[in-house]
Write an enzyme that holds these catalytic residues in place. Sequence first.
Site, PDB file in Angstrom:
ATOM      1  N   GLY A  62       1.002  -1.120  -0.042  1.00  0.00           N
ATOM      2  CA  GLY A  62      -0.170   0.018  -0.007  1.00  0.00           C
ATOM      3  C   GLY A  62       0.883   1.387   0.073  1.00  0.00           C
ATOM      4  O   GLY A  62       2.086   1.260   0.282  1.00  0.00           O
ATOM      5  N   CYS A  63       0.450   2.312  -0.252  1.00  0.00           N
ATOM      6  CA  CYS A  63       1.095   3.675  -0.422  1.00  0.00           C
ATOM      7  C   CYS A  63       1.404   4.176   0.746  1.00  0.00           C
ATOM      8  O   CYS A  63       2.650   4.241   1.152  1.00  0.00           O
ATOM      9  CB  CYS A  63       0.216   4.617  -1.315  1.00  0.00           C
ATOM     10  SG  CYS A  63      -1.595   4.834  -0.706  1.00  0.00           S
ATOM     11  N   PHE A  64       0.407   4.232   1.899  1.00  0.00           N
ATOM     12  CA  PHE A  64       0.880   4.885   3.198  1.00  0.00           C
ATOM     13  C   PHE A  64       1.719   3.770   3.912  1.00  0.00           C
ATOM     14  O   PHE A  64       2.596   3.991   4.311  1.00  0.00           O
ATOM     15  CB  PHE A  64      -0.420   4.895   4.155  1.00  0.00           C
ATOM     16  CG  PHE A  64      -0.839   6.201   4.144  1.00  0.00           C
ATOM     17  CD1 PHE A  64      -0.149   7.424   4.298  1.00  0.00           C
ATOM     18  CD2 PHE A  64      -2.124   6.638   4.002  1.00  0.00           C
ATOM     19  CE1 PHE A  64      -0.378   8.573   4.385  1.00  0.00           C
ATOM     20  CE2 PHE A  64      -2.638   7.843   4.121  1.00  0.00           C
ATOM     21  CZ  PHE A  64      -1.937   8.877   4.304  1.00  0.00           C
TER      22      PHE A  64
END
Lengths: 321, 321, 321, 321
Positions: free
Chosen positions: D131-133
Amino acid sequence: MRRVRAGIIGGAGYTGGEMIRLLINHPAVDISFIHSKSNAGKPVTVVHEDLAGDTELTFNDEWHSEVDVVFLCVGHGEAKKFMEEHGGSFDGVLVIDLSQDFRLGAPGWVYGLPELNREEIRSAQAVANPGCFATAIQLGLLPLAKAGLLGDVYSTGITGSTGAGQSLSTTSHFSWRANNIQAYKTLSHQHLKEIGQSLRQLQASGEPAVHFTPWRGDFTRGIFISSQLRVDRSPEEVLGLFENFYKGHPFTIVSRNPISLKQVVNTNKCLIQLEQVGSQLVVHSALDNLLKGASGQAVQNMNLLFGLDETAGLRLKANAF
Amino acid sequence: MRRVRAGIIGGAGYTGGEMIRLLINHPAVDISFIHSKSNAGKPVTVVHEDLAGDTELTFNDEWHSEVDVVFLCVGHGEAKKFMEEHGGSFDGVLVIDLSQDFRLGAPGWVYGLPELNREEIRSAQAVANPGCFATAIQLGLLPLAKAGLLGDVYSTGITGSTGAGQSLSTTSHFSWRANNIQAYKTLSHQHLKEIGQSLRQLQASGEPAVHFTPWRGDFTRGIFISSQLRVDRSPEEVLGLFENFYKGHPFTIVSRNPISLKQVVNTNKCLIQLEQVGSQLVVHSALDNLLKGASGQAVQNMNLLFGLDETAGLRLKANAF
Amino acid sequence: MRRVRAGIIGGAGYTGGEMIRLLINHPAVDISFIHSKSNAGKPVTVVHEDLAGDTELTFNDEWHSEVDVVFLCVGHGEAKKFMEEHGGSFDGVLVIDLSQDFRLGAPGWVYGLPELNREEIRSAQAVANPGCFATAIQLGLLPLAKAGLLGDVYSTGITGSTGAGQSLSTTSHFSWRANNIQAYKTLSHQHLKEIGQSLRQLQASGEPAVHFTPWRGDFTRGIFISSQLRVDRSPEEVLGLFENFYKGHPFTIVSRNPISLKQVVNTNKCLIQLEQVGSQLVVHSALDNLLKGASGQAVQNMNLLFGLDETAGLRLKANAF
Amino acid sequence: MRRVRAGIIGGAGYTGGEMIRLLINHPAVDISFIHSKSNAGKPVTVVHEDLAGDTELTFNDEWHSEVDVVFLCVGHGEAKKFMEEHGGSFDGVLVIDLSQDFRLGAPGWVYGLPELNREEIRSAQAVANPGCFATAIQLGLLPLAKAGLLGDVYSTGITGSTGAGQSLSTTSHFSWRANNIQAYKTLSHQHLKEIGQSLRQLQASGEPAVHFTPWRGDFTRGIFISSQLRVDRSPEEVLGLFENFYKGHPFTIVSRNPISLKQVVNTNKCLIQLEQVGSQLVVHSALDNLLKGASGQAVQNMNLLFGLDETAGLRLKANAF
C-alpha cells in the site's frame, strides 16, 4: 422597525448555505424556516459544517407563509415547479428566485440587477436574481450599452468550482480539477440570453453581440472576466462613462488599479478595471459567484424590497488570501 | 552514432533545470557542463532538489567549447550579452537560445518553431527558441494564416507561475497567487511581435491582428489559450486545415474531444481543439510552458539539428493529475 | 456607550491588515490611526487591495496617544523596541501585542488566551496575544492539563502560507509551495515555550512534554493539529473534560463530528475533535491562523478589556469553500 | 532479449492508468491487453485523456493468457475474486496485485517491497504490491526495526486525492477538498497490518507499535509522513543505520537536506530525512502514492521478476513544480 421574516427553499445547496450564512448575521432579518426535502429534521450544521456553533436551526420539509420573503435556492426548473405548486404566488409574500426560471421577461417578475433596475426592484413582488456570469459580464458592459457603444464583444471568463453546484461529476472531482483549466459551453452559455436582454434594454440601436468562452478554473469561489471590444472613445471618456454609471451603487467599484480575483472573494463586491490601447478596450470584472453572483445579490435585492440600507448584512470581511 | 555533447548556460533557473531533467534521460546526449555563476561549485541537486539521487553533476562558472550544442537559458538581454562576449558565435558549436533576444529576424538565427520552420531548423547554426505564449497562440492560428483567413483575433490566455521565472515578487508570493486570477500586460505582451512575424510569414495579404489578454493563473505549469475570431468556412473545412497542417508533426495534436490543461502538463505536447458556432470560431490550445513552451521545444530543436528522432528524450510521462 | 478608539502599529502586514478588516466593521470601535513607516501617506487600499471601496483611511508614520487601545502588529523584536521607545507604556492606553515579545511572563503583561486567562485579561493593562500554533495546540490540551493527565504529547501541525508573513522567500514562492508539503523547525518551534508555560499553569505535577513537528501546507489560511498521547480515561470522561472546560467560551467548540480545516477559515473559531482507541487519544484542533491565531483573538481580547460582548465584531461569515 | 508481454486488469482506474503511462515507454515491455469491463471497446485515450497522441490501444473485456505478467489494478476484494475465477493462478503467468488482498501472508505470495524482500521477489510467482501509506511509513522505519530499536511510534501522514481513487464522494469534491485538511481513519488505517507484519519480520523482540493519523491533503499526488519516536542512539548512528540499509536500493534516498513532497512527485523515489533532538527522533518520508506507492513499485517488482535493470522504465522526469 419590524424585523423581516425570511424563508429559504432549498437550504442544503451552495446558494442556500450562503443565504443562511448571510441571514444569521443580518441585523434586520430572522430566518423563519429552511426547507430541504432530503435533509428535513437534520440540524443545518450537519450539511453546512462551518456553521457549527453559530446556529441551532434545523431543516424542515414544510413551507409556511408566515414570512415576509422567501428565497428560492433550488435548481433550474425546480423554482418554476415550486411556484406552480403554490398557485404562482405566495399570498403577498415577496419572492426572490435564484434560479434562471424567471429571468427572461416572465410577467410579474423584475430582473434583479440593482445597478440596472434598482427602482423597479424596490416595488417588485417577485425578483429574478441574475446569474453569476451574467452579473459579471453585464456590469462590465452596461455603461457602454447606455452610451450606445457596443458591437461585437469577445469575452472570456473563468469560474470557481462552486459555480457548478455540489453535485458530483468528473469535472468536479478534485483529482481532475486541481491545477486544471478547461473551456465549456463555448459560445453557448445559457447566461447569454439574460445578458442580451439587459444590453438591449439600454442600447436600442446597433447589435450588441457577446461572444463568450467560459473556463472552469482551479479555485472554489469567484469569477474573473476579460471582455475585449473596439470602442471609438478616449480612455478618459470611457472611464467617465463607468464612473458615472456606478456612482451611488455601493458594491460595483471602478478601480484605477489592477484588480485581482481575491479582492472580491467572500464579499458582495464587483470590481471593474478598464485598459485601452488605441481603439481596443478590455474590461476586466471580478466578483464572488456565490455572493454578488447569487446569494449576496439576493440579500441586496431583499434590502431594496424592504427599504433597508442596501448594504445591510453585506459588509463582509474579505477572505483576502 | 556519436553522442551529442551539450552545455547549458544558466542552469539554475527554471528552464535550465528542465534542460537538465530532460537531458540526463536523453538517449543520445551527454551533459558536458552546466554553467551558473552564482552556484558554481555546488551540486545541481542543491538547486534542483528533485534531482536528488539522479545526478552527481555540479554547476561551474567556466564555459568550454568542447561541446556540440549549447543551450542559453539565461534571462532576456543576457543571451545577447553572452553571445557578444564570445564574438557572436561559438566556433561551430550550435546554439539554441531560450531567451527572446534573437527571435525577431536576427541574421543567422532561425526561429525555432518546428511546426513552422522544421526544414530550416535542421540546417541552422543558431536557433531562437520561441516564447511560451507565442508557441501556444501560434499553433492555434498557423493553419488559418496559411489559408489566408486571419483578421482580428481576440485571444485570452492563462499561464502558470513558472512562466514568470523564479525571482521573488508580490505576484509570485503563494499567499497572493493561490486561488487568484489577474490580467497583466493587457494588449501589450512582448510575444505579440514574434506571433505577428510568424503569421505574416504564412499570410501575406490581409492584416492578421492578435489582441491578447494574458492572465496569471493559480497553478505552476501550463498555458491555456482561447482565441476567438470570425471565419467564413465550415467547421469541417477548418478542421481539415488543421489536420493537414499538423500531419507529421508529432507533438501538436488536433483533438476532436474537449481538451484540458492537465493533459499536457509535464509533456512536450500542444493540444488543439476547435469549436465553431456559425462564423464564430474558437481555437483552444494548451501546452506546458516549460516544455513545449521552452526547454522541451529546445530539445526538439536539438533533435532536428542533429538528425535525431524528433521525439527522442521527449516521450515523457504526463503528470496527469 | 462611548466607542473605543483604536490605533494599529504595523498596519501593512498580514495581521495588521486583518485588524483593519475586523475593526472597520466592529460595532463599537473606531480606528484612530494606522501606523506604517514604509507606507506613510498611502491609502490602506494600496496595500490591502481587497478593502477597495470599504475605507478611505491612509497609513501614517506618527503615533498619537488619543486612543484607548493600541494593537502592535509589528515583527518579533520590533514590539519590544517600540515599547521601549515609548518608555514602556502608553499613558493609560491599553496595549495588545501580537508579537512574541511579551508572552513568557513579562511583568505587567497578561497572556491573552481567553480560554485560559479570561478574568485576568478583563483587568489587564497589556495583553500578550498568543501565537497561532500555540493557540491551536493549547486549546487541544488545556482540559487534559487541568485534569493532570498530560505526559508525552506527539503533535503534528500544518499551517497556511500567511503564517510566515508577507516577506518573500524560497518557501513562500508559489512555484515552490503549490502542491507541496515540508516539515520545518522540527521539535524546536518557538511556540513550544508558551505552550509549556500554559500547561504548567494548569498541571503542576508530572511533566507535560510536547514534541511538535510543524509542516508548511499548500493553502493560505489555517492551522490543523493532531496531537497524539496516551490517556487512562474513557472516551466519555475525556469528552466531558473538554465540554466542561469550554462551556461558556464562545469560540472554542468541541465537535462530535469529524472536523475539517475549512470549517474555521475566515472565522474566529477553534474546533476540536477527539478520537480514542483504547488508551491512545488523538486530539484534532483547527483554527484560522490570522484570526483565532492572531488578529481575531486580539479583537476578542479587546472586547474583554472594554467589557464588550466577547463576540462583538467577530461573528464572521466563513469562507466555507 | 525477449520482450516482456504484459496484461493489465482494471486499466481504467488511477493505478491502471499509471501502469499504461509507465509501460508504453518501458524499454523492454509490450502491453498485450488492457482489461476494463465498463470501457471495453473504447480507446484508452477516452479515459486517460493525457495519452492523446501516445497510444492507439483500446480497452477490452477479455483476458488472455499469452502474456508473461499480469497486473491486477482492480479494487480491494476484486483481485481475490478475479484470481478465484481463474483457479487461483494463471498457468505460469506471473502476477503482480496492487490491491490489499494478498499482502498479509497469503500462501504463494511475496510481499513486494524491494527494500525488504528483493531476493524473494526475484523468484516469486505472485507479488502483493504494498500500500501507498504502508510503503512510506515502512521505509521510514525498517532500518530501526532491523536494529531492534522500535517501540511506540507516532506517525502523521498526508495524502493526495488520487490515493482515494476516482470514485466520486463528498471528500473528493473539489469545492470541499481545495484548501482543506481533514483526518480520517485515525489510529485505524488498514495499512497498519502490513506495516506491523514487516516490522516484526525484522524486529523479533520488543513490540513496535505504530500509532498513525492520516490526513486528507489539498493536492493530487504524494504522501508525506513524519514519524516521531524515542531512540537511544546518536544522530550519527541512526543516520548510519539508514544509509547502510538503503545502500544499493536505487529509489530510496536518505537525504541530509530538508526534503519536500514535490521532490518525488511523478517519480518512483522515496526520500527520507532524519531529525533528532536528544532522544527524540523524527523520520520524514515522502513518495508519490501512484508510483513508489503503487504502479511504479509494481514496475520495479516486474523488473526484478524478469531480471531487468531495477530502474528500467522508471527514470522519470519529475514534475518538480
